[in-house]
Design a protein around this motif. Structure first.
Motif: not given
Lengths: 318, 166
Positions: A221-241
């Motif tokens: 149900e998410y759109s726009g930058m709220k969806f983008g936050m999940f997306f960037v959060g996932e990549y931030l998690g990849v970098i962190l791990i």
């Protein structure tokens, strides 16, 4: 240099660099996936398609930010922020180079585990607040998956803590001067890699957003930058791990000839590419397979690893 | 550190109060999580970083996720909120409020009359916690682990019986 200025610079870099690298990873992932699948990937915008990220970001910022009328509005808005905050908080304890840490806490490793365990709320609350059945199923899957894999994620790291004798991440790096912990703790490294994959919800563990079954899972149900936050959060998690694997098992900034920060970046980049390769190579398991794999194989292995490491450390003590 | 302590305690108290008065179960749980995080910060300012980290990992990060999981499974809707509103009549608050006021009075008395050195006594790191847990308190730790094992076996038994019936 003035210590306050120095810490402000470190603080700025620790927020600025991962956020930009996370955006850049979208391009890297698409190009690498294309390479391994014998395609070109995005190569039209700018040199090597590098400006594709910029185009995508401009596009996503101008998308309509729509909140469904049936959603639980406050929780719906908070959920994407939670993942960004918890992942960025974890970056405070990562030792990038000697002395270049935001907070070199004596419980640094526990702080990382605490923040990664809070990250699950973002997914769960997003799934619940969306008030749609696909989102809810995604949220349920996420909470069960991340809870199960978090248990042995913590246990798999205790071997390195035993060898280094400290939860402080800079001490753990310093203890690997003569030998990287990946050699004595190979099992721990494999366990942490798998747990890290599950924590970042990357393929093959992306069941919370399995698009073939759940539309887009928790963020349907998410759109726009709220969806983008999940997306960037996932990549931030990849970098962190990837950074944590480097710190805990591959000697962090240590290495010959090159300056420490270069070693850190090279090692981290290697593991980021490994994450992307795993996505290209592995299929998605069934959910019950995922759960029984976690509890019946990984958890006993993590306990065994801890037991043997503890026995060896105790026996080797003078 | 003093300011941090008072701010964190205030957040904990307010969040707990809001948790009690919410009608929606998930909102109540969210306030409880905030309260637990604030309590972790209180521990940290009192010089117990290890306990603070465990508070977040175990309570906020694991147990509360299970609570949220169960509430999500139950799929409580508007009807549950109405029922909750029915249950939380103002007259119900009298008893707990009286008892809470007694406790607050006691705390104020202790704080004003006894010599309590609260802050910065010493920092208790992971080493000290481990040494006391596996030194003088070893039997307590072992008993607790046996209790948890008993609970685990019981849960496994209950789950297994349902499986066979099907």
């Amino acid at each position: 240099m003035n210590p306050i200025v120095k810490s402000l610079i470190i603080l700025f870099l620790v927020i600025f660099i991962p956020l930009n690298v996370a955006a850049g990873l979208i391009w890297l992932e698409r190009r690498l996936l294309a390479l391994w699948q014998d395609r070109y990937g995005p190569n039209r915008v700018g040199p090597f398609g590098l400006l594709q990220v910029l185009a995508d970001m401009i596009k996503i910022f101008f998308k309509e930010d729509w909140i469904p009328p049936f959603a639980d509005k406050p929780v719906f808005v908070i959920a994407p922020a939670v993942i960004m905050v918890t992942v960025l908080m974890s970056y405070t304890v990562v030792p990038w180079a000697p002395g270049a840490t935001v907070a070199d806490m004596n419980i640094g490793l526990l702080f990382f585990l605490a923040m990664s365990s809070l990250g699950v709320y973002s997914i769960v609350l997003a799934g619940w607040a969306s008030a749609s059945k696909y989102s809810l199923l995604g949220g349920l899957r996420a909470s069960a998956q991340m809870l199960s894999y978090e248990v042995f994620m913590g246990l798999s790291l205790m071997g390195t803590v035993l060898l280094a004798g400290s939860f402080r991440l800079s001490d753990i790096v310093a203890a690997q001067r003569h030998m990287w912990f990946v050699i004595p703790q190979f099992l721990g490294f494999i366990l942490f890699l798998i747990a890290g994959l599950a924590e970042t919800r990357r393929l093959p563990f992306d069941l919370p957003e399995a698009e073939s079954e759940l539309v887009a899972g928790f963020h349907s149900e998410y759109s726009g930058m709220k969806f983008g936050m999940f997306f960037v959060g996932e990549y931030l998690g990849v970098i962190l791990i990837s950074a944590m694997i480097t710190v805990l098992f591959f000697g962090g900034w240590q290495g010959p000839w090159l300056p420490p920060i270069v070693w850190f970046v090279v090692k981290t980049l290697f593991f980021i590419c490994l994450f992307i390769l795993l996505r290209a190579a592995l299929p998605r398991p069934r959910f019950d397979q995922l759960m029984s794999w976690g509890w019946k194989i990984m958890l006993p292995l993590a306990l065994l690893n801890l037991l043997v490491t503890g026995a060896v450390v105790l026996a080797a003590r003078p | 550190m003093n300011i941090l302590f008072y701010v964190a305690s205030a957040v904990a108290i307010i969040a707990t109060f809001l948790m009690l008065t919410r009608m929606n179960a998930v909102h109540a749980l969210l306030y409880l999580i905030v309260s637990l995080l604030a309590v972790a910060l209180v521990f940290y300012t009192l010089g117990a970083p290890f306990v603070a980290a465990l508070e977040i990992i175990i309570y906020a990060g694991a147990i509360m996720v299970l609570f949220v999981f169960v509430v999500m499974m139950l799929n409580l809707g508007r009807a549950a909120e109405a029922q909750e509103r029915e249950w939380q009549r103002p007259s119900l608050w009298v008893g707990p409020s009286v008892l809470a006021v007694v406790l607050i009075a006691e705390v104020i008395y202790v704080l004003t009359h006894a010599d309590t050195r609260m802050f910065g006594a010493e920092v208790v790191g992971p080493h000290q916690v481990a040494q006391s847990l596996f030194g003088p308190y070893l039997i307590g730790v072992e008993l607790a682990s046996m209790l948890l094992l008993g609970g685990l076996v019981g849960a496994f038994h209950l789950g297994r019986r349902l499986e066979e019936k099907r």
